[in-house]
Scaffold this motif. Structure first.
Motif, PDB file in Angstrom:
ATOM      1  N   LEU A 251       1.007  12.395 -11.842  1.00 35.71           N
ATOM      2  CA  LEU A 251       0.527  12.442 -10.462  1.00 35.71           C
ATOM      3  C   LEU A 251      -0.993  12.509 -10.409  1.00 35.71           C
ATOM      4  CD1 LEU A 251       3.141  14.863  -8.854  1.00 35.71           C
ATOM      5  CD2 LEU A 251       2.992  12.385  -8.582  1.00 35.71           C
ATOM      6  N   ARG A 252      -1.582  13.310 -11.281  1.00 35.51           N
ATOM      7  CA  ARG A 252      -3.041  13.393 -11.311  1.00 35.51           C
ATOM      8  C   ARG A 252      -3.659  12.071 -11.728  1.00 35.51           C
ATOM      9  NH1 ARG A 252      -5.583  17.825 -15.156  1.00 35.51           N
ATOM     10  NH2 ARG A 252      -4.007  19.027 -14.047  1.00 35.51           N
ATOM     11  N   LEU A 253      -3.053  11.428 -12.722  1.00 34.51           N
ATOM     12  CA  LEU A 253      -3.565  10.144 -13.181  1.00 34.51           C
ATOM     13  C   LEU A 253      -3.464   9.087 -12.089  1.00 34.51           C
ATOM     14  CD1 LEU A 253      -4.542   8.184 -15.375  1.00 34.51           C
ATOM     15  CD2 LEU A 253      -2.167   7.975 -16.126  1.00 34.51           C
ATOM     16  N   PHE A 254      -2.332   9.023 -11.419  1.00 33.00           N
ATOM     17  CA  PHE A 254      -2.156   8.012 -10.373  1.00 33.00           C
ATOM     18  C   PHE A 254      -3.095   8.258  -9.192  1.00 33.00           C
ATOM     19  CE2 PHE A 254       2.500   6.883 -11.575  1.00 33.00           C
ATOM     20  CZ  PHE A 254       2.018   6.272 -12.716  1.00 33.00           C
ATOM     21  N   SER A 255      -3.374   9.523  -8.899  1.00 27.64           N
ATOM     22  CA  SER A 255      -4.315   9.806  -7.811  1.00 27.64           C
ATOM     23  C   SER A 255      -5.716   9.321  -8.151  1.00 27.64           C
ATOM     24  CB  SER A 255      -4.325  11.304  -7.503  1.00 27.64           C
ATOM     25  OG  SER A 255      -4.801  12.052  -8.619  1.00 27.64           O
ATOM     26  N   VAL A 256      -6.148   9.506  -9.402  1.00 23.61           N
ATOM     27  CA  VAL A 256      -7.469   9.029  -9.821  1.00 23.61           C
ATOM     28  C   VAL A 256      -7.511   7.501  -9.813  1.00 23.61           C
ATOM     29  CG1 VAL A 256      -9.118   8.971 -11.730  1.00 23.61           C
ATOM     30  CG2 VAL A 256      -7.968  11.101 -11.151  1.00 23.61           C
ATOM     31  N   ILE A 257      -6.455   6.861 -10.318  1.00 22.51           N
ATOM     32  CA  ILE A 257      -6.397   5.404 -10.319  1.00 22.51           C
ATOM     33  C   ILE A 257      -6.441   4.867  -8.890  1.00 22.51           C
ATOM     34  CG2 ILE A 257      -4.872   3.448 -10.791  1.00 22.51           C
ATOM     35  CD1 ILE A 257      -4.075   4.772 -13.367  1.00 22.51           C
ATOM     36  N   LEU A 258      -5.751   5.542  -7.983  1.00 16.23           N
ATOM     37  CA  LEU A 258      -5.764   5.115  -6.585  1.00 16.23           C
ATOM     38  C   LEU A 258      -7.165   5.225  -5.992  1.00 16.23           C
ATOM     39  CD1 LEU A 258      -4.230   4.208  -4.060  1.00 16.23           C
ATOM     40  CD2 LEU A 258      -3.717   6.616  -3.603  1.00 16.23           C
ATOM     41  N   LEU A 259      -7.874   6.292  -6.295  1.00 10.37           N
ATOM     42  CA  LEU A 259      -9.236   6.446  -5.786  1.00 10.37           C
ATOM     43  C   LEU A 259     -10.158   5.359  -6.327  1.00 10.37           C
ATOM     44  CD1 LEU A 259      -9.716  10.327  -5.974  1.00 10.37           C
ATOM     45  CD2 LEU A 259      -9.371   8.925  -3.935  1.00 10.37           C
ATOM     46  N   VAL A 260     -10.025   5.051  -7.615  1.00  8.88           N
ATOM     47  CA  VAL A 260     -10.853   3.987  -8.206  1.00  8.88           C
ATOM     48  C   VAL A 260     -10.531   2.637  -7.574  1.00  8.88           C
ATOM     49  CG1 VAL A 260     -11.406   2.768 -10.341  1.00  8.88           C
ATOM     50  CG2 VAL A 260     -11.121   5.248 -10.369  1.00  8.88           C
ATOM     51  N   VAL A 262      -9.279   2.064  -4.536  1.00 11.62           N
ATOM     52  CA  VAL A 262      -9.790   2.047  -3.165  1.00 11.62           C
ATOM     53  C   VAL A 262     -11.300   1.834  -3.161  1.00 11.62           C
ATOM     54  CG1 VAL A 262     -10.127   3.462  -1.099  1.00 11.62           C
ATOM     55  CG2 VAL A 262      -7.899   3.404  -2.215  1.00 11.62           C
ATOM     56  N   ALA A 263     -12.004   2.492  -4.082  1.00  5.83           N
ATOM     57  CA  ALA A 263     -13.456   2.314  -4.160  1.00  5.83           C
ATOM     58  C   ALA A 263     -13.824   0.878  -4.512  1.00  5.83           C
ATOM     59  CB  ALA A 263     -14.041   3.282  -5.182  1.00  5.83           C
ATOM     60  N   SER A 264     -13.065   0.251  -5.420  1.00  5.65           N
ATOM     61  CA  SER A 264     -13.346  -1.146  -5.779  1.00  5.65           C
ATOM     62  C   SER A 264     -13.055  -2.090  -4.612  1.00  5.65           C
ATOM     63  CB  SER A 264     -12.522  -1.539  -6.993  1.00  5.65           C
ATOM     64  OG  SER A 264     -11.144  -1.599  -6.682  1.00  5.65           O
ATOM     65  N   LEU A 265     -12.001  -1.827  -3.869  1.00  2.00           N
ATOM     66  CA  LEU A 265     -11.710  -2.660  -2.688  1.00  2.00           C
ATOM     67  C   LEU A 265     -12.803  -2.546  -1.647  1.00  2.00           C
ATOM     68  CD1 LEU A 265      -7.876  -2.005  -2.266  1.00  2.00           C
ATOM     69  CD2 LEU A 265      -8.975  -4.102  -3.091  1.00  2.00           C
ATOM     70  N   GLY A 267     -15.917  -1.839  -2.282  1.00  2.00           N
ATOM     71  CA  GLY A 267     -17.091  -2.524  -2.802  1.00  2.00           C
ATOM     72  C   GLY A 267     -16.989  -4.034  -2.721  1.00  2.00           C
ATOM     73  N   ASN A 268     -15.769  -4.583  -2.852  1.00  4.91           N
ATOM     74  CA  ASN A 268     -15.604  -6.034  -2.826  1.00  4.91           C
ATOM     75  C   ASN A 268     -15.524  -6.626  -1.426  1.00  4.91           C
ATOM     76  OD1 ASN A 268     -15.592  -6.595  -5.604  1.00  4.91           O
ATOM     77  ND2 ASN A 268     -13.448  -6.014  -5.797  1.00  4.91           N
ATOM     78  N   TYR A 269     -14.977  -5.858  -0.483  1.00  8.45           N
ATOM     79  CA  TYR A 269     -14.658  -6.462   0.812  1.00  8.45           C
ATOM     80  C   TYR A 269     -15.324  -5.764   1.999  1.00  8.45           C
ATOM     81  CZ  TYR A 269     -11.129  -8.541  -2.174  1.00  8.45           C
ATOM     82  OH  TYR A 269     -10.506  -9.214  -3.199  1.00  8.45           O
ATOM     83  N   TYR A 270     -16.179  -4.789   1.759  1.00  2.00           N
ATOM     84  CA  TYR A 270     -16.875  -4.142   2.864  1.00  2.00           C
ATOM     85  C   TYR A 270     -18.380  -4.224   2.666  1.00  2.00           C
ATOM     86  CZ  TYR A 270     -12.514  -2.283   4.714  1.00  2.00           C
ATOM     87  OH  TYR A 270     -11.260  -2.162   5.271  1.00  2.00           O
TER      88      TYR A 270
END
Length: 270
Positions: A251-260, A262-265, A267-270
């Protein structure tokens, strides 16, 4: 039980949860600092430690590289075909290639590679180390003079990082080749237009974001599952089942991956 007693019990429970959360992330920071210190130390790559590290890098990457790339190609072929047919039906064939590259190469493949390495390598290693610690095997090895951090944890962390990089790079390159062959066929005459479209997508900002995403994915996948097993558990967590241990780290790993992600999205589209 009075209302004041119930409030006190809830506050104590909340305090324990908050402290456990803070301690877990603080230990992750400490463990990451130790690993990166070893990575920058020349002694980690001397004649004694180099064979262990090389063996771990090869054994964790080579068996998974070929069939992971093949699986990505099969799934990518289906997705590319769906996107191309859908674009043609709506009269948007000129945007099919750009959509394929953005969805498949920029988003799905790095995320899939990180999740694959986590489920295949690092999470099982973390659970195995936690079980060894509960059985006293890690304490016995430490008493015998074994450097667990350098000899056991460091090679596994570095192999996890390296595996994510290799799987992501190989799958992205093969998917770009597959996209060209699926859309244009076996002809060299469309290569100029293909490279122009791909070059417009992979501008310096997008390449930087993609590289940072893969790097942060690899750090999260390699460090989070192994950090908690390096430190002895707290007294009230010693009887926790190994499945619960793996679930909490997942759960901790997936939460960090999700944050990364979201941050990449952003950066690419906003």
């Amino acid at each position: 039980m009075t209302a004041s007693t119930s409030i006190i019990i809830r506050l104590r429970r909340l305090n324990r949860v908050a402290m456990a959360w803070f301690i877990s992330w603080w230990r992750l920071l400490q463990f990451s600092t130790l690993i990166f210190s070893l990575a920058l130390s020349p002694s980690s790559y001397n004649r004694q430690n180099r064979p262990i590290l090389a063996h771990r890098l090869v054994s964790n990457t080579a068996p998974n590289l070929v069939w992971f790339s093949v699986a990505c190609l099969l799934v990518g072929l289906v997705l590319i075909r769906i996107v191309v047919v859908s674009a043609q039906s709506y009269g948007l064939s000129r945007y099919a290639l750009e959509m394929v590259v953005r969805v498949l190469v920029l988003e799905l493949i790095p995320l899939t590679a990180a999740l694959f390495v986590a489920l295949r390598l690092t999470l099982p290693d973390g659970i195995a180390f936690a079980q060894m610690r509960s059985n006293g095997l890690l304490d016995k090895l430490r008493q015998q003079g074994t450097d667990l951090l350098r000899g056991e944890y460091f090679p596994r962390v570095m192999s996890g990082i390296f595996a994510v990089w290799m799987l992501a790079i190989a799958s992205c390159v093969s998917s770009l080749i597959l996209a060209y062959l699926t859309i244009y066929g076996f002809t060299p005459w469309a290569l100029q237009g293909y490279t122009r479209v791909v070059g417009q997508i992979f501008n310096p900002a997008v390449v930087l974001i993609l590289a940072l995403k893969v790097v942060f994915f690899s750090f999260a996948v390699a460090l989070i599952p192994l950090s908690s097993s390096y430190y002895p558990p707290e007294a009230h967590h010693r009887q926790r089942l190994f499945a619960a241990h793996g679930l909490s780290e997942m759960l901790r790993l997936f939460s960090v991956i999700l944050l990364v992600e979201v941050a990449s999205l952003m950066g690419n589209y906003y």
